[in-house]
Design a protein around this motif. Structure first.
Motif, short mmCIF file in Angstrom:
data_model
loop_
_atom_site.label_atom_id
_atom_site.label_comp_id
_atom_site.label_asym_id
_atom_site.label_seq_id
_atom_site.Cartn_x
_atom_site.Cartn_y
_atom_site.Cartn_z
N ARG A 102 -38.40 50.41 -41.25
CA ARG A 102 -39.37 51.43 -41.67
C ARG A 102 -38.77 52.34 -42.74
NH1 ARG A 102 -40.91 51.53 -36.10
NH2 ARG A 102 -39.47 53.24 -35.68
N ARG A 105 -37.52 49.56 -45.88
CA ARG A 105 -38.69 48.81 -46.36
C ARG A 105 -38.36 47.41 -46.89
NH1 ARG A 105 -42.61 52.84 -49.80
NH2 ARG A 105 -43.80 53.59 -48.03
N GLU A 225 -42.78 60.46 -46.28
CA GLU A 225 -41.55 59.67 -46.31
C GLU A 225 -40.66 60.02 -45.11
OE1 GLU A 225 -40.64 58.80 -50.99
OE2 GLU A 225 -40.22 60.79 -50.22
N ARG A 228 -42.07 58.60 -41.91
CA ARG A 228 -41.83 57.17 -41.80
C ARG A 228 -40.38 56.89 -41.41
NH1 ARG A 228 -43.07 55.97 -46.52
NH2 ARG A 228 -41.00 55.70 -47.40
N GLU A 234 -46.93 62.23 -39.65
CA GLU A 234 -46.68 63.22 -40.70
C GLU A 234 -46.97 64.64 -40.25
OE1 GLU A 234 -48.34 64.18 -45.20
OE2 GLU A 234 -48.73 62.23 -44.27
#
Length: 313
Positions: A102, A105, A225, A228, A234
């Motif tokens: 995660r 990526r 970001e 993640r 979030e």
């Protein structure tokens, strides 16, 4: 390295009273943790987080909130117990990789990121004859899985910083980067007590909170970001950053009052233009400790202005 705090009689008494129960609950015998060694761990964690003068009842309540099974597993791994390490890999190897994926990526980068942590988690190096393992800093106040995500995210950020430092001037030119002018010399602080209180408040943050603030304010990562990277929503990051900023403001004001400032004087010190204060928040957050309702809008205020809003005209 954080100094060891003295163990109070209340902590020792509470640990002794709950030791048999917590030692069994943590499955300590299966992973090589004696009652004596686990008692020392519980005392250490309690002394680190409980305020001075806490009662035995307060300590008992705190101890019962700890994730003792995960705490025992992490500390047994840090001590080099092979059975504990095999159990750790069984439970967390795949989760560690999924968290790395995660963040990075990309499959090969994720595996490299996850694999790079194993040596640090297991503790292959020693210092003054003592095994050095990141797992020795896990305290059981949150989940081990969440703590591992934070460690992975910090390692990813550290790699990013190292990569940025190694980029050549030619590579920067090819990318069309414009080189910023050198930072101006900092102006004198309006009051040294404000800078001292700010440094102390930032230094007292937990590793996870420092990682979060550093990723957002130093590395310029968005809330999405960071969410993640840590495997959370979030909005969770947004609320946490907002809570941290408000908490920092209270602690900074309290720190100035401890240095002899009146509350009103301390509050006024935080209301001057932060561009004139030159508080070295970047340096304080960048230091190793063991990471709002802020949106991702480009016009968001920096941390200094969230903690020390400018005075109204």
């Amino acid at each position: 390295m954080r100094a060891t705090k003295p163990i109070s009689a209340a902590v020792e008494s509470a640990v002794a009273g709950l030791l048999v129960e917590l030692h069994a609950k943590g499955g300590c015998e299966k992973i090589g943790l004696t009652r004596e060694s686990f008692a020392a761990i519980l005392c250490e964690v309690s002394a680190r987080y409980l305020p001075a003068g806490n009662t035995e009842a307060e300590t008992r309540t705190f101890l019962l909130t700890l994730r003792v099974e995960e705490l025992a597993l992490a500390r047994a791994c840090a001590a080099g117990n092979n059975s504990a390490w095999e159990l750790f890999l069984t439970r967390y190897r795949e989760k560690l990789y999924q968290s790395a994926l995660r963040i990075a990526r990309e499959d090969s980068a994720a595996r490299d990121l996850a694999d790079s942590l194993y040596a640090e988690l297991y503790g292959t190096t020693t210092r003054d004859g003592e095994r050095i393992s990141k797992l020795a800093s896990f305290t059981g106040r949150g989940s081990l899985e969440g703590w591992l995500r934070t460690v992975l995210a910090q390692e990813f950020v550290n790699r990013y910083r190292r990569t940025k430092r190694l980029v050549s001037l030619d590579e920067e030119s090819e990318d069309g980067a414009q080189f910023a002018a050198p930072d101006p010399e900092p102006l004198p602080s309006a009051d040294s007590r404000l800078e001292s209180a700010t440094d102390a408040a930032l230094a007292a943050l937990d590793a996870e909170d420092r990682t979060l603030l550093a990723a957002y304010y130093i590395d310029g990562r968005t809330l999405a970001e960071i969410a993640r990277m840590l495997g959370v929503h979030e909005s969770t990051i947004s609320r946490k950053v907002d809570k941290l900023a408000k908490s920092l403001r209270k602690k900074i004001i309290a720190g100035m009052m401890q240095q002899g400032m009146a509350r009103r004087q301390a509050e006024e010190a935080l209301e001057v233009d932060v561009r004139d204060l030159q508080l070295d928040i970047h340096r304080s957050l960048a230091q190793d400790s063991p990471a709002a309702t802020f949106s991702e809008k480009k016009d968001e205020l920096p941390l200094q202005e969230k903690v020390a809003p400018r005075a109204k005209s």
